[in-house]
Scaffold this motif. Structure first.
Motif, PDB file in Angstrom:
ATOM      1  N   GLN A 169       0.755  -1.189  -0.096  1.00  0.00           N
ATOM      2  CA  GLN A 169       0.132   0.128  -0.037  1.00  0.00           C
ATOM      3  C   GLN A 169       0.874   1.113  -0.070  1.00  0.00           C
ATOM      4  O   GLN A 169       0.494   2.331  -0.661  1.00  0.00           O
ATOM      5  N   ASN A 219       0.979   4.102  -2.793  1.00  0.00           N
ATOM      6  CA  ASN A 219       0.667   5.447  -2.361  1.00  0.00           C
ATOM      7  C   ASN A 219       1.707   6.404  -3.375  1.00  0.00           C
ATOM      8  O   ASN A 219       1.610   7.428  -3.614  1.00  0.00           O
ATOM      9  N   MET A 232      -7.989   0.782  -3.585  1.00  0.00           N
ATOM     10  CA  MET A 232      -7.269   2.033  -4.117  1.00  0.00           C
ATOM     11  C   MET A 232      -7.478   2.444  -5.560  1.00  0.00           C
ATOM     12  O   MET A 232      -7.382   3.616  -5.542  1.00  0.00           O
ATOM     13  N   GLN A 235     -10.185   4.848  -4.907  1.00  0.00           N
ATOM     14  CA  GLN A 235      -9.618   6.213  -4.483  1.00  0.00           C
ATOM     15  C   GLN A 235      -8.841   7.144  -5.343  1.00  0.00           C
ATOM     16  O   GLN A 235      -8.890   8.223  -5.515  1.00  0.00           O
ATOM     17  N   THR A 269       1.238   6.444  -6.762  1.00  0.00           N
ATOM     18  CA  THR A 269       0.034   7.302  -7.035  1.00  0.00           C
ATOM     19  C   THR A 269       0.402   8.785  -7.415  1.00  0.00           C
ATOM     20  O   THR A 269       0.124   9.657  -7.982  1.00  0.00           O
TER      21      THR A 269
END
Length: 751
Positions: free
Chosen positions: A269, A273, A404, A407, A276
């Motif tokens: 994760q 992140n 994710m 999001q 991203t």
């Protein structure tokens, strides 16, 4: 008084009859096809020689038309109102970030193509219509009906609104002059009008309409952009809301709410992140690079005015060099002209600078394209990395991976929505603050003096029009009333030699002739006159040359009546008789009897009685005591059609040849009667008399064509009733051009 004994016709031997038939069939061989077709094209109507001769003949008419046309043009130049010209000047001043800036500016200068485009905008119909409405010119007949004829008779221009508007717009366009000043960005707007105040008023109105048009276009573009952004925001807001809703529903359905810490519960994760964040930045970089590349093209599709280009030191140096070279070139051209070697060298230098500038702009654009490609590659790479991380995370936690993605989607949609909202707010804030990409640097004022009355051009045009009109009038008169004027023209038309000319009695140039003489008596009583000399010249020509072995019957005819043929025949007969030649003059015009009327109107027996056998040849003959000429007339009322087709006619003509050296046959016009054609076949020679300047060429051509059809060719042609003075002025007198010099010779001889 001498007499001539002529025996009655007797039976003749077969040889004599054969000789008679041979005489009857004696014809001059027809000319070849090449002779029929061979004509000097320059002498035909419209040819060079024909035009020159026509101009010599009717120079007075040409001069009259020329003077009248120039006088009318001069009068128009006097009464024509003067023209005033008022000028206003506009300089193109593109603002940074505007469409004109991205399309037209090059460094500190303006692209000439962009200047030309704005010149055409100023000349456009929209500008003219705006000026028309602003100044209410459609109510002024000077614009709605510019010509005086339209003002007097143009009822449609006064009543039809559309016609008035069209006429007003056309008038404005005709009197408006728009052009750029050299290589600068200044545009000159001039208007020509007969009133100085109106010229200045309209010139300024055109400039203001152009400026207002630019502001109106920019305001319309802003309104369209706001409308598009507002409709787009609705869609983006809905997308962002759907993304948030989908994320929350997924988290709730999979029990993911509250299970993750703020920093992430797993390494996957955390990696996702980080990717991203990098992807968002890379997407922003790609969007920025794409925006720069697309913005460089602008609305005109050009990329020579982007910020990177403007800030390039190379471009700035090149622009500085080009401006310096342009200034030097303008100075050299103004002093020495465009062909001056240094001016040519400066032009080459400017061309080289432009080429290097284009190369630099292309390089900058290529660098923008490369930056976009790099940003796109990085974005694609990060998306690939993100997809890989998500795939790895899915193995660990499919639910967390799906969360994710939702999001990310929600974050992206919210980001796009916020940016579009910021752009809308900025556009709304800038609305109403637009500025035109040009400004007026010089306002037109009412001129104190007219620019030009144009009288020189009008008079020159009148002179040219007068020359053309004069030539057209002369050509028309010649074609409608043209005659035969020169011996060359007559000989070419008849296809036979010109034998001479018979002048008008009052125009023999210095004649010693006694007053009161009839024309036919001149060869008898005034043998040294010019008239007598010219008739003797005809008598000495080949068709009238006879001897003991050569006795001829010569027919004298014409195309139409009134040619002076009978007068010429009598003068020729008397002239030949005075030379000791046995001459018989026969009046073969059975209906007009012109020859008989001039010699002795009343005769008891004549040609018709001799042909029909009711009278002998001897009793039908008359004798001219003064000249010694014999003649045979026509009794009044005896003429009838078909006389010359009588079988006795050839026999009679044979006997007359046997008794006289030459028989002159004064025949009727060939085009008038068929009898003249029978006579033409029987005669040994045929001479055509043509009246000078009166007989139309078509009549002579028809006569020659008729002779061709019956197998006879003319032996010669005579011009009759010639006005020698006019002929000399026209340059067509030929050998008679020296008639005045000959007169002094005859005067000395008369003493």
């Amino acid at each position: 008084m001498t007499t001539m004994m002529i025996s009655e016709p007797t039976n003749r031997s077969l040889a004599t009859q054969t000789e008679l038939r041979a005489r009857e069939g004696t014809l001059v061989k027809a000319h070849s096809i090449g002779e029929l077709l061979a004509q000097d094209a320059s002498r035909r109507p419209g040819g060079l020689k024909w035009s020159a001769a026509a101009l010599r003949r009717r120079w007075w008419l040409f001069l009259a038309v020329l003077i009248a046309t120039v006088a009318l043009a001069s009068g128009y130049a006097v009464v024509k109102p003067p023209t005033y010209t008022a000028t206003t000047q506009i300089i193109l001043d593109p603002r940074p970030g505007s469409d004109a800036s991205s399309a037209a500016t090059v460094g500190n200068g303006v692209d000439p193509m962009a200047v030309d485009s704005q010149v055409e905008v100023l000349k456009s119909r929209d500008i003219a219509q705006t000026v028309m409405r602003e100044l209410k010119l459609v109510d002024d007949l000077r614009f709605a009906a510019p010509s005086r004829l339209s003002r007097w008779f143009g009822s449609q221009a006064r009543t039809d609104p559309k016609a008035r508007e069209e006429a007003t717009v056309e008038t404005l366009a005709q009197n408006l002059d728009v052009h750029s000043l050299g290589l600068s960005s200044v545009i000159s707007v001039s208007y020509h009008d007969q009133y100085a105040d109106d010229a200045a008023r309209i010139a300024n109105a055109v400039a203001k309409a152009y400026m207002s048009g630019q502001l109106s276009v920019k305001a319309d573009e802003s309104r369209q952009l706001v409308s598009w952004l507002e409709s787009r925001l609705v869609v983006l807001q809905q997308n962002a809301a759907r993304s948030e809703t989908a994320l929350k529903e997924y988290q709730a359905s999979n029990g993911l709410i509250g299970l993750q810490s703020s920093t992430g519960s797993t390494l996957a994760q955390q990696q996702i992140n980080a990717i991203t964040i990098d992807l968002s930045r890379a997407s922003d970089d790609e969007a920025v690079a794409r925006g720069k590349l697309q913005g460089s093209l602008g609305r005109t599709g050009r990329y020579d005015s982007v910020g990177d280009t403007l800030s390039s030191p190379v471009i700035q140096d090149l622009e500085r060099d080009r401006n310096t070279a342009s200034a030097r070139l303008a100075q050299l051209q103004s002093r020495y002209g465009s062909a001056y070697p240094e001016a040519v060298a400066e032009q080459h230098g400017i061309a080289d600078i432009n080429r290097r500038r284009v190369e630099e702009v292309e390089r900058i654009h290529q660098s923008l394209q490369t930056a976009l490609d790099v940003a796109s590659s990085r974005t694609a790479s990060l998306r690939g990395s993100l997809n890989a991380a998500l795939a790895a995370a899915q193995k660990a936690s499919r639910a967390s991976g799906q969360e994710m993605q939702l999001q990310i989607q929600a974050s992206a949609d919210n980001d796009v929505y916020r940016k579009s909202l910021d752009r809308l707010k900025q556009t709304i804030a800038e609305a109403g603050t637009e500025r035109a990409d040009a400004r007026i640097v010089s306002v037109a004022t009412s001129p104190l003096k007219p620019s030009s009355t144009g009288w020189k051009l009008i008079v020159a045009g009148g002179l040219l029009l007068g020359c053309v009109t004069g030539l057209i009038v002369i050509a028309g008169v010649e074609l409608l009333k043209g005659g035969i004027y020169s011996s060359e023209q007559l000989a070419e038309m008849v296809r036979a030699p010109w034998l001479g000319s018979v002048p008008e009695l009052e125009d023999t140039s210095g004649s010693t002739m006694r007053p009161g003489l009839r024309t036919i008596d001149v060869p008898l009583y005034d043998r040294l006159s010019g008239f007598s000399e010219m008739v003797r010249g005809i008598a000495a020509s080949e068709p009238f040359m006879v001897n003991e072995q050569r006795r001829l019957a010569v027919m004298l005819t014409s195309a139409v009546t009134g040619e002076g043929k009978s007068t010429t025949a009598i003068a020729l007969g008397r002239t030949l008789a005075l030379q000791g030649i046995r001459v018989l003059l026969v009046d073969c015009d059975l209906f007009r009897r012109s020859l008989t009327t001039m010699l002795s109107p009343e005769v008891t027996y004549g040609l018709v009685e001799a042909i029909e056998g009711t009278a002998t040849i001897k009793t039908a003959l008359q004798f001219d005591e003064v000249s010694g000429m014999h003649w045979m007339g026509v009794r009044k009322g005896s003429g009838r059609a078909g006389t010359f087709s009588n079988p006795r006619m050839p026999q009679l003509l044979f006997e007359l040849r046997e008794s006289f050296d030459i028989v002159l046959l004064d025949a009727a016009p060939l085009l008038a009667t068929a009898d003249a054609r029978y006579l033409a076949r029987a005669a040994d020679r045929l001479v055509i008399a043509v009246r000078w300047a009166r007989t139309r060429p078509q009549g002579v051509q028809a006569t020659v064509k008729l002779l061709d059809e019956i197998g006879v060719r003319a032996s010669g042609a005579i011009l009759t009733r010639v006005d020698l003075r006019k002929q000399r002025r026209m340059g067509d007198a030929g050998r008679f051009s020296y008639q005045e010099q000959y007169s002094s010779y005859r005067t000395v001889a008369a003493r």
